[in-house]
Scaffold this active site. Structure first.
Site, PDB file in Angstrom:
ATOM      1  N   HIS A 144      15.561  -6.054   0.512  1.00  0.00           N
ATOM      2  CA  HIS A 144      16.755  -6.191   1.352  1.00  0.00           C
ATOM      3  C   HIS A 144      17.272  -4.819   1.759  1.00  0.00           C
ATOM      4  CE1 HIS A 144      20.813  -7.903   2.424  1.00  0.00           C
ATOM      5  NE2 HIS A 144      21.195  -6.692   2.034  1.00  0.00           N
ATOM      6  N   GLU A 145      17.348  -3.894   0.810  1.00  0.00           N
ATOM      7  CA  GLU A 145      17.868  -2.561   1.113  1.00  0.00           C
ATOM      8  C   GLU A 145      16.901  -1.760   1.982  1.00  0.00           C
ATOM      9  OE1 GLU A 145      20.858  -2.012   0.607  1.00  0.00           O
ATOM     10  OE2 GLU A 145      21.203  -3.711  -0.727  1.00  0.00           O
ATOM     11  N   GLU A 222      23.674  -8.402   7.702  1.00  0.00           N
ATOM     12  CA  GLU A 222      23.278  -8.867   6.380  1.00  0.00           C
ATOM     13  C   GLU A 222      22.262 -10.005   6.485  1.00  0.00           C
ATOM     14  OE1 GLU A 222      23.773  -7.763   3.251  1.00  0.00           O
ATOM     15  OE2 GLU A 222      24.662  -6.051   4.286  1.00  0.00           O
TER      16      GLU A 222
END
Length: 304
Positions: A144-145, A222
């Protein structure tokens, strides 16, 4: 959470007010007048984008200092070796340069990414995450990062904030000039105390709306980072990681400079939801279950 939002807004509004004093008090003392809207726009853009890009350039340094993150230079144990190797593999798959990998001491389950460009970034995880998540879940969080970095989210947010800052500075002064002129009956006596009071209030009002827009975009990216994480690590791993994050109960002790880039966000209701950097976890999980994932989504920054 409310205290953190209040501090965030107060900081941004204080910057806008300071810029207003510089443009309307300090510069005129040196014979520099910004009555022309073109000159006002140029000065507003310089101030508005300047602050955003200074923050972007210093983002890695500030993140390390504010969290006390330990950057892994040479892995000292099996856990550090796994973190380093996993980020390295994901960065290669995403087509970006190898980020710095760090661990910071914090009780909540969280991680963040920051940096001035896609090939010079930082990915950090909390000690709370390493204690609470298994390897599959932690792999998804790292993915995700890495997706945030691959999507260029840090630069995009800086650009957006620069545009919003410029918009607030210009609009507050143009509208303030019009209101002051109306209240003074059209007399052209130059800006007085009433004008500065009006601009101060407008800075706060427009600044609040600008923060809502920035947070709306933050919530949108996100979803893209979740989908990118699912592409790199696997959909079920990403969903399991988000499910595990629910035990955070909205805790997020990251400093405001990187809070929007953490995987865990605060919880809010009513109007507070408009100032949240992350969507609710249940909404993110549902969106991920229904998403059609493209293998090239992370490289292109687009999720179908």
């Amino acid at each position: 959470m409310f205290k953190r939002i209040t501090l965030f807004l107060a900081t941004n509004l204080a910057v806008l007010v300071l810029l207003g004093i510089i443009m309307n008090v300090v510069l005129p003392m040196f014979g520099i007048q910004l009555g022309n809207n073109g000159a006002l726009l140029v000065m507003a853009a310089l101030f508005g984008f300047g602050g955003s890009f200074v923050s972007l350039m210093l983002s890695k340094w500030m993140a390390k200092r504010s969290t006390g993150a330990h950057v892994i230079q040479q892995p000292a144990n099996e856990m550090e070796q796994w973190l380093f190797t996993t980020v390295q593999r994901q960065a290669q798959a995403a087509g970006i340069g190898m980020p710095e990998v760090a661990i910071y001491d914090a009780p909540e389950i969280n991680a963040f990414a920051t940096g001035a460009n896609r090939n010079n970034a930082l990915v950090a995880v909390s000690t709370g995450l390493l204690r609470a998540m298994d390897r599959d879940q932690a792999e998804a969080v790292l993915a995700h990062e890495v997706s945030h970095v691959a999507n260029g989210d840090m630069v995009t947010m800086a650009l957006l904030q620069g545009v919003l800052n410029t918009f607030v500075i210009v609009l507050a002064r143009v509208v303030g000039r019009a209101i002051d002129g109306y209240l003074s009956g059209g007399r052209n006596e130059g800006p007085g105390l009433a004008y500065f009071a009006i601009v101060f209030v407008l800075d706060m009002i427009f600044g609040l709306f600008a923060s809502m827009i920035a947070m709306w975009f933050s919530r949108h990216r996100e979803f893209r980072a979740d989908a990118g994480g699912a592409t790199l690590a696997g959909r079920e791993k990403m969903i399991a990681a988000l499910e595990r994050l629910k035990i955070n109960h909205g805790e997020n002790t990251l400093p405001k400079q990187v809070a929007a880039f953490g995987i865990s966000g605060a919880i809010g209701h009513g109007l507070k939801k408009l100032l949240l950097s992350h969507p609710p976890l249940d909404v993110r999980i549902e969106a991920l279950r229904n998403a059609s994932l493209d293998g090239n989504a992370v490289r292109q920054g687009v999720v179908a």
